[in-house]
Scaffold this active site. Structure first.
Site, short mmCIF file in Angstrom:
data_model
loop_
_atom_site.label_atom_id
_atom_site.label_comp_id
_atom_site.label_asym_id
_atom_site.label_seq_id
_atom_site.Cartn_x
_atom_site.Cartn_y
_atom_site.Cartn_z
N HIS A 174 6.56 7.42 -6.34
CA HIS A 174 5.90 7.84 -5.11
C HIS A 174 4.52 8.39 -5.44
O HIS A 174 4.36 9.57 -5.67
CB HIS A 174 6.74 8.87 -4.37
CG HIS A 174 8.16 8.43 -4.13
ND1 HIS A 174 9.21 9.28 -3.96
CD2 HIS A 174 8.68 7.17 -4.04
CE1 HIS A 174 10.32 8.59 -3.77
NE2 HIS A 174 10.02 7.31 -3.82
C1 LIG Z 1 12.31 1.01 -8.16
C2 LIG Z 1 11.69 1.56 -6.92
C3 LIG Z 1 12.46 2.26 -6.01
C4 LIG Z 1 11.88 2.76 -4.85
N1 LIG Z 1 12.68 3.37 -3.94
C5 LIG Z 1 12.15 3.87 -2.80
C6 LIG Z 1 12.98 4.48 -1.83
O1 LIG Z 1 14.18 4.55 -1.98
N2 LIG Z 1 12.39 4.98 -0.71
C7 LIG Z 1 11.06 4.92 -0.50
O2 LIG Z 1 10.59 5.41 0.52
N3 LIG Z 1 10.25 4.33 -1.42
C8 LIG Z 1 10.77 3.80 -2.55
N4 LIG Z 1 9.97 3.18 -3.47
C9 LIG Z 1 8.55 3.06 -3.17
C10 LIG Z 1 8.34 1.87 -2.28
O3 LIG Z 1 8.77 0.72 -2.92
C11 LIG Z 1 6.88 1.79 -1.90
O4 LIG Z 1 6.54 2.94 -1.13
C12 LIG Z 1 6.60 0.57 -1.06
O5 LIG Z 1 7.02 -0.58 -1.73
C13 LIG Z 1 5.13 0.51 -0.76
O6 LIG Z 1 4.82 -0.68 -0.11
P1 LIG Z 1 3.36 -1.27 -0.25
O7 LIG Z 1 3.36 -2.55 0.48
O8 LIG Z 1 2.37 -0.23 0.14
O9 LIG Z 1 3.15 -1.48 -1.83
P2 LIG Z 1 3.92 -2.45 -2.85
O10 LIG Z 1 5.32 -2.62 -2.49
O11 LIG Z 1 3.62 -1.92 -4.20
O12 LIG Z 1 3.19 -3.83 -2.64
C14 LIG Z 1 1.85 -4.01 -3.02
C15 LIG Z 1 1.69 -5.41 -3.54
O13 LIG Z 1 0.31 -5.59 -3.83
C16 LIG Z 1 0.18 -6.38 -4.99
N5 LIG Z 1 -1.13 -6.15 -5.58
C17 LIG Z 1 -1.59 -5.04 -6.21
N6 LIG Z 1 -2.85 -5.22 -6.61
C18 LIG Z 1 -3.20 -6.46 -6.23
C19 LIG Z 1 -4.38 -7.24 -6.38
N7 LIG Z 1 -5.47 -6.74 -6.99
N8 LIG Z 1 -4.40 -8.51 -5.89
C20 LIG Z 1 -3.31 -9.03 -5.25
N9 LIG Z 1 -2.16 -8.35 -5.10
C21 LIG Z 1 -2.12 -7.07 -5.57
C22 LIG Z 1 1.31 -5.89 -5.88
O14 LIG Z 1 1.64 -6.86 -6.86
C23 LIG Z 1 2.42 -5.66 -4.86
O15 LIG Z 1 3.25 -6.78 -4.72
C24 LIG Z 1 10.51 2.62 -4.62
C25 LIG Z 1 9.73 1.93 -5.55
C26 LIG Z 1 10.30 1.38 -6.68
C27 LIG Z 1 9.46 0.61 -7.63
#
Ligand SMILES: Cc1cc2nc3c(=O)[nH]c(=O)nc-3n(C[C@H](O)[C@H](O)[C@H](O)COP(=O)(O)OP(=O)(O)OC[C@H]3O[C@@H](n4cnc5c(N)ncnc54)[C@H](O)[C@@H]3O)c2cc1C
Ligand code: SF4
Length: 587
Positions: A516
């Site tokens: 987080h």
């Molecule tokens: C193992 C694990 C368990 C978790 N459990 C929880 C939970 O139980 N509850 C909770 O609230 N949160 C949890 N989280 C956190 C949660 O996964 C994130 O808050 C959430 O996925 C955020 O979503 P997002 O779309 O902002 O980012 P992300 O899911 O990180 O997606 C961002 C995407 O952008 C891509 N990216 C990054 N840079 C670039 C670039 N330069 N060019 C192209 N693509 C790019 C990445 O590859 C990624 O696929 C957990 C995370 C992990 C890893």
């Protein structure tokens, strides 16, 4: 020279929860959307063969689904007078990558923040006065209230088919739910998951002490479910291989099961994997599109009318800085905003209970978000007068499915290796359970993100540098919470009880941590106190929206993704109903 493609209406950088919620909503509104994802394709169907799924070494130990750190990483230091070093293994900051982002293999703890979390500064000052906040904290209220976000929390919960029990329906407290939550318009879409033995003991102990246990809201579906967009989820089997894994039953809400299918069904959405964005292109105060590198190393320019930076806290901040958008934060002067107010979740308290005989817990079963929680000690749910800190911890006794390669509970005096250790693990593995507290974390002047002057990624861009240490508020909070947890633990009468708080100094070499990361592109009421406005629109480049936990001004005790989902839905609404009608700054 970069190959220039035909323009599209919208490009998202990253295809995780934030990127796909926005893509779905905007594609359904008729816009042509391209999602660029630096990682590869993956889907639930890849986990349907037992040999492909039940491999703890591959997914829990080698973290197969995470970012390849030989391509990019972050650097870390505790203080500004240190030289930051690159993170070579997924230690405390494991980082998602690939289709669905970290959302593909998340644990599924799906929380809302409380009204207090959004107004932490003003409510603290009103109740306890200026002295309650530590000197160097840069804490500030969110520019949105809980009531404004409530409809969007609701939307995310129904998208995901969250299993839970409401505690506050339109202001009326519901027995068995969380009485401290903000009022919600309706209950969860699915009933709570079944309870496991350890969390049941915890709930009984908490109740005995007068606290209010309830089932944690979970993104694992307790029954077959079809969401409002027509996407279906199966029923959770409690297989225990949940966080860090794909779900062969499609029972865990992930972008692949909930947001991507309806977005693709519009015919307006195209996903390109192995497309690593290296820069947001800007002309004057307008983003003209992005440049990315494809799987063959070719540089490609994708022009777009609207750029959505949805690449998680690390990449959101790095791409803002690399692209020269906004004023970088300077901790010496306190001026600038990009990179400011970084915070991270530690575990405080963490409690381990071992029984010599009598209780069998089967920790190998379970599901990522199976847990019984209390929030009696979260936020301002208890009186802080004279305690010396603000905030608190929500605590969860959880049974996430603990495989033996990562879960080896032993009493404190046990040798660290050898036959005595093995004997102890064999005995206690099945006679133990644990509870974790996630705590509120204030931002501080010295905790921030900037570009590293020494290290670069595979594309030649500076790595993001993290400067971070645990603050005084969190130390005091941690000591207090250790006492609270110890009292609850004693009621359960384990043979061995161990309760831990935060370490004196944050150790980046410590093991696998909590994912987080917040701040860096925070939201606020003006360009002086924030990078984006309440709609997550850049103050400097109005056709750029920076969506994700990067927008949080500080970290509450709650896992962030419920709030990330709500913010993404709010941004989608603002683009559809405000920005498209009057392109320009919305505030
Ligand atoms: C193992 C694990 C368990 C978790 N459990 C929880 C939970 O139980 N509850 C909770 O609230 N949160 C949890 N989280 C956190 C949660 O996964 C994130 O808050 C959430 O996925 C955020 O979503 P997002 O779309 O902002 O980012 P992300 O899911 O990180 O997606 C961002 C995407 O952008 C891509 N990216 C990054 N840079 C670039 C670039 N330069 N060019 C192209 N693509 C790019 C990445 O590859 C990624 O696929 C957990 C995370 C992990 C890893
Ligand atoms: S525990 Fe449930 S949701 Fe998680 S992977 Fe297994 S069946 Fe899927």
């Amino acid at each position: 020279m970069a190959t220039k493609l035909k323009p599209v209406d919208v490009v998202t950088i990253g295809v995780g929860w934030a990127g796909t919620i926005l893509a779905k909503e905007l594609a359904q509104a008729g816009l042509k959307v391209v999602g660029l994802e630096r990682g590869g394709y993956r889907g639930q169907e890849m986990f349907q063969l037992p040999e492909a799924k039940y491999d703890q070494l591959k997914y829990d130990r080698h973290l197969e689904l995470f970012e390849d750190l030989s391509r990019t990483t972050i650097t870390f230091r505790n203080r500004t007078d240190e030289v930051a070093r690159p993170m070579r293994e997924h230690g405390p900051f494991p980082w998602g990558e690939g289709l669905g982002g970290a959302g593909f293999h998340w644990a599924g703890w799906t929380w809302r923040q409380t009204p207090w979390n959004f107004e932490i500064r003003s409510r603290t000052l009103a109740r306890y006065g200026e002295k309650a906040l530590p000197e160097h904290s840069t804490v500030q209220d969110w520019p949105v209230t809980y009531d404004e976000l409530e409809p969007y929390y609701d939307k995310f919960e129904y998208t995901c088919g969250i299993s839970g029990k409401a505690g506050n329906l339109r202001g009326i407290i519901q027995s068995g739910g969380n009485p401290f939550e903000g009022p919600r318009a309706r209950g969860y879409p699915n009933p709570p998951l079944k309870r496991a033995y350890g969390e049941t003991l915890f709930g009984e102990a908490a109740e005995k002490l007068g606290y209010h246990p309830f089932p944690m809201p979970a993104a694992q579906s307790s029954q077959a479910y079809t969401n409002p967009d027509g996407a279906s989820l199966g029923e959770c089997m409690y297989c225990g291989f949940c966080m860090n894994y794909g779900c062969e039953w499609s029972a865990k809400a992930v972008p692949q099961t909930t947001t991507i299918p309806p977005a693709l069904a519009t015919g307006n959405y195209e996903i390109r994997t192995h497309a690593a964005v290296t820069r947001i292109n800007v002309s004057g105060n307008r983003a003209t599109g992005v440049t990315y590198v494809d799987s063959r190393g070719r540089e490609i320019e994708q022009p777009a009318d609207i750029v959505l930076l949805t690449a998680f806290t690390w990449s959101n901040t790095q791409l803002m800085l690399v692209s020269g958008i906004g004023t970088p934060y300077d901790p010496a002067t306190g001026k600038g905003v990009v990179g400011k107010n970084y915070a991270w979740h530690g575990a405080a308290p963490y409690m381990q209970l071992l029984y010599d005989e009598g209780h069998i817990f089967n920790p190998f079963m379970g599901t990522g978000a199976l847990g019984t929680a209390i929030t009696d000690f979260e936020g301002d749910n208890f009186d802080h007068a004279d305690l010396g800190f603000v905030g608190g911890s929500m605590m969860v006794a959880t049974q996430m499915g603990q495989g033996p390669l990562t879960y080896q509970p032993v009493p404190p005096q046990t040798p660290l290796w050898g036959s005595a250790w093995k004997k102890s693990v064999a005995h206690y593995y099945n006679r133990s359970f644990w509870m974790i507290g996630l705590h509120d974390h204030l931002p501080y002047r010295g905790n921030y993100l900037d570009l590293d002057p020494n290290y670069r990624d595979v594309f030649g861009a500076p790595l993001l540098r993290v400067t971070y240490d645990i603050g005084p508020n969190e130390h005091r909070l941690s000591d207090y919470m250790v006492n609270v947890a110890t009292k609850i633990g004693e009621v359960m009468q384990p043979s061995h009880l161990a309760v831990f708080g935060l370490p004196q100094t944050f150790d980046a070499g410590a093991g696998y941590g909590i994912v987080h990361q917040v701040g860096g592109a925070m939201m606020g009421t003006s360009p002086e106190n924030s990078v984006v406005n309440k709609y997550l629109q850049s103050w400097d480049v109005p056709n750029l929206f920076v969506v994700g936990a990067s927008a949080f001004p500080q970290l509450s005790s709650f896992n962030p993704t419920g709030t990330v989902g709500a913010l993404a839905y709010q941004t989608a609404d603002a683009i559809k109903n405000k920005y498209l009608r009057h392109p320009g700054l919305l505030i």
